[in-house]
Design a protein around this motif. Structure first.
Motif, short mmCIF file in Angstrom:
data_model
loop_
_atom_site.label_atom_id
_atom_site.label_comp_id
_atom_site.label_asym_id
_atom_site.label_seq_id
_atom_site.Cartn_x
_atom_site.Cartn_y
_atom_site.Cartn_z
N GLN A 514 0.81 -1.20 0.00
CA GLN A 514 0.00 0.00 0.00
C GLN A 514 0.85 1.26 0.00
O GLN A 514 0.49 2.26 -0.62
N GLU A 528 -8.58 -2.87 1.70
CA GLU A 528 -7.62 -3.88 1.27
C GLU A 528 -8.32 -5.23 1.32
O GLU A 528 -8.81 -5.64 2.37
N PHE A 738 -7.38 -1.96 -2.80
CA PHE A 738 -6.20 -2.82 -3.03
C PHE A 738 -6.66 -4.27 -2.93
O PHE A 738 -7.00 -4.77 -1.87
N GLY A 752 -3.97 -7.98 7.00
CA GLY A 752 -4.98 -7.27 6.24
C GLY A 752 -6.28 -7.11 6.99
O GLY A 752 -7.08 -6.24 6.67
#
Length: 771
Positions: A514, A528, A738, A752
């Protein structure tokens, strides 16, 4: 959008280290391997590198002034003393003659080793044998270690036995092997030895020998050395101090012996002359009956005798000056005995004579080991040539002064002699003989006094230095430092690992983290999404609490920050290139919104490569293409999703030939307006902005835009162009998702999760908005 950027800025410093650490976590096996290899290398280095022990000793230097600074009333000081200072003695301690003597005394040119797994260990007090050379300077150094086998009868080299305590002619020189009774090796044990040039060993020791003052106010010198064997280090230091003291004593005794020899030779001459005068006086009295002299004669005699004695002293001093001049003018100053300056009240001359003698001694000692053109030899010769003219000039000045004094005394004596001529000839002759007798007797007495003083000086001579403490070695080695080596190995492994990871990241063309996205574009990363490891395309449901499901719930909540709500319902989802997962994100986000009770319309506007029907497992039917062509109504293209009753699908239908022109016919805005009246959210899946321009045509009719970037797939160059594309095409409220982030490192089970439920990488939002 502004809120997210502000939060990102306030927490950027804290997360900068965080994303760097998480970037390294996937490579933990590499770091582990590097750490193991580095520690193993450090261990091997410590095994093959000799350990060095420190030893030090202290010696007190009694500083002493030279003859020119001492009182002339002290005969021994004026004749034998020489200047001694801490700075001079520091250089003397590390001089070649002293170090060479220590090397010869301790047989340091021969070293015994014991082989080990990785390296050989030097032996000293525990060596099975002591090796001595008959001529240390003539030995031939060994090119490699000579292995031998120890036995109680001798040592075995190349199947030949050499007995103990006997001289053996060997290729390296004449050697003797002595059994070390303090060591008790087992029979047939294997060892090795080396022979090194004594001068090379002495040079190495001199280079490692450190001599420093204990402090600025004291005259105590601290002598230290580093060596592989602590006992050998102690013996070297003790040997250096012992030889240094002995050398100082020998120098004093040599000067005293030379002075004593000169006085003895003078005594023999004066004694013979005195005996001759006494015999002459005895014969004269016997032959002429001269028993007594008159009162006047005695008075004249006393005056003349005093003058003559002074003349005699002057003659003796002139004789001393002549001998000094002959000594100075001689080519080899060491060939004879250094003349004494006894009777010469000039401490400067005395010191210069001793200086030139000591310089010549040092030059002769250096000439034995070096050539004539050696810089040290040239320096000694220059000093000698500078002192010689000074001595000769001093001699000329003193000779002129003494000659003038003698002429003056001779004139006075002549006056008294004229007065004595009136005395009877017999009495006058008697007075002359007695006068000569008194002169010689005075000289003889003076020489006897100097002889005794010199003898006392010779007996009392000793070193002006005192050993304060004998050599003591450190208990533990001072080099190499084990902790520092292991610590350096750990840091080295870390630096190599970081360098490898950094270089690898620099060479990657695709985005991996990121923070790379944040460095390439100003758009915020609002979610994400982890890699979908299952075969299902819809990963979120009412009974699913997986990591990826929670991440889509987090994305749903984050839509508030890009303006989505009751008034703004239209959300366009696109990407840079095909294959980044925009349809996957659109499908699951639509399901997530529908799960909250909101009516959601999911439109597949990818009229070039549609994929939503595959995600929901339905067949393609009449859809958006036919509606835009006017061949179908909104009711014809509508279909309910079996995944959630609140979700409606609008598929592409039959793919048109000219999708870009079809989108611009005005029917799209009509479709969006009609759907906005019936649905709470419109999720629009459009083609990637890289290959086609459809997304730019639809963007003005939408309220927000989601760019999908895929981990390890999207090229960085496309991310760099996002900001420019937004300025040129005025995309509404853009943000980034993402996608397909790999679960990696020790935290792969929750990697994450924190970023999808409670924080955006580089920023954060209110946890109360989730669910």
């Amino acid at each position: 959008m502004n809120i997210i950027r502000k939060t990102d800025e306030t927490s950027g410093n804290k997360d900068a280290g965080g994303h760097f650490i998480f970037k390294l976590l996937p490579y933990w096996p590499l770091f582990l391997v590097l750490l193991v290899v580095s520690l193993a290398g450090a261990w091997v280095y410590l095994q093959v590198t000799p350990q060095l022990f420190s030893a030090e000793a202290k010696i007190l230097i009694n500083e002493r002034k030279g003859a020119e600074e001492t009182s002339i009333q002290d005969p021994m000081s004026s004749t034998l003393s020489k200047k001694k200072s801490v700075d001079n003695e520091r250089e003397v301690i590390v001089s070649s003659p002293i170090i060479n003597q220590v090397v010869a005394d301790l047989s340091l040119y021969a070293s015994v080793y014991q082989n080990s797994f990785l390296a050989s260990r030097i032996m000293y007090e525990d060596a099975p044998v002591k090796i001595a050379a008959l001529d240390p300077k003539g030995i031939k150094p060994t090119k490699s270690k000579i292995e031998f086998t120890y036995s109680h009868s001798g040592i075995l080299i190349d199947h030949k036995t050499y007995a103990f305590d006997k001289w053996h002619q060997m290729p390296y020189g004449t050697l003797m092997f002595r059994k070390n009774i303090s060591a008790r090796p087992s029979d047939q044990s294997k060892f090795a030895f080396t022979l090194t040039s004594p001068s090379k060993v002495a040079s190495k020791i001199a280079g490692g020998l450190k001599v420093a003052e204990a402090n600025k106010l004291s005259t105590i010198l601290v002598v230290s050395i580093l060596d592989e064997n602590p006992k050998r280090a102690e013996d070297i230091l003790n040997g250096v101090l012992l030889v240094y003291n002995k050398h100082a004593i020998d120098q004093y005794n040599l000067l005293a012996a030379n002075t004593q020899n000169f006085i003895n030779s003078r005594l023999m001459t004066v004694e013979k002359e005195l005996l001759d005068i006494e015999n002459k006086l005895q014969k004269y009295k016997s032959n002429n009956g001269a028993i007594d002299v008159g009162t006047q004669g005695k008075l004249y005699l006393e005056n003349v005798s005093i003058n003559d004695q002074k003349i005699g002293e002057i003659n003796m001093q002139l004789s001393v000056l002549d001998q000094v001049e002959n000594y100075v003018r001689s080519r080899d100053l060491t060939g004879g005995i250094v003349p004494s300056t006894a009777g010469i009240n000039d401490p400067g001359l005395t010191q210069m004579v001793k200086d030139i003698y000591e310089l010549q001694l040092n030059a002769e000692s250096l000439r034995k080991t070096t050539g004539e053109n050696n810089p040290a030899m040239v320096a000694y010769n220059d000093q000698i040539n500078k002192i010689k003219p000074q001595i000769l000039q001093n001699l000329r000045n003193q000779r002129n002064s003494l000659s003038a004094s003698r002429n003056n005394l001779s004139g006075t004596t002549s006056t008294y002699s004229s007065a004595l001529q009136s005395m009877p000839e017999t009495e006058r002759n008697l007075v002359d003989i007695q006068r000569q007798q008194q002169i010689k007797s005075g000289i003889y007495t003076f020489l006897l006094q100097k002889k005794e003083e010199t003898a006392l000086s010779y007996i009392a001579n000793g070193s002006d230095s005192q050993i304060v403490s004998q050599a003591e070695s450190s208990e533990f080695p001072v080099s190499p430092k084990r902790k520092m080596i292991y610590l350096a190995a750990i840091f080295g492994a870390g630096i190599l690992g970081i360098a490898f990871v950094t270089a690898k990241d620099k060479m990657r063309r695709n985005v991996m983290f990121q923070h790379e996205i944040q460095s390439l574009t100003k758009l915020p990363v609002i979610a994400e999404i982890s890699t979908n490891s299952s075969a299902k395309q819809i990963v979120i449901g009412s009974n699913q609490r997986t990591l990826i499901a929670e991440q889509f719930r987090s994305l749903r909540t984050t839509l508030h920050y890009i303006g989505m709500g009751k008034q703004n319902k239209r959300l366009m989802i696109t990407s840079a290139i095909s294959g980044e997962g925009k349809s996957f994100v659109a499908s699951n986000l639509a399901v997530s919104l529908a799960m909250t009770g909101k009516r959601v319309a999911l439109l597949d506007f990818d009229l070039n490569n549609p994929s939503l029907h595959h995600k929901f497992g339905v067949k393609q039917r009449t859809g958006i293409s036919e509606y835009l062509q006017g061949k179908a109504s909104m009711e014809d293209i509508f279909s309910n999703s079996i995944v959630n009753e609140n979700l409606s699908l609008f598929l592409t239908g039959k793919l048109p030939v000219d999708p870009a022109e079809l989108i611009l016919n005005g029917k799209v805005e009509e479709l969006f307006s009609n759907l906005a009246e019936e649905f709470d959210y419109l999720i629009i899946d459009v083609p990637p902005i890289g290959p086609v321009s459809d997304a730019y045509s639809i963007a003005p009719m939408c309220d927000a835009t989601l760019f999908v970037i895929r981990h390890a797939y999207t090229p960085k160059v496309f991310i760099e162009r996002i900001d420019d594309n937004i300025k040129l095409n005025n995309l509404p409220n853009p943000a980034i998702v993402f996608n397909a982030v790999s679960q990696r490192g020790y935290g792969k089970n929750n990697y994450g999760y924190g970023y999808g439920t409670g924080m955006v990488y580089g920023g954060s939002y209110d946890q109360k908005l989730i669910e």
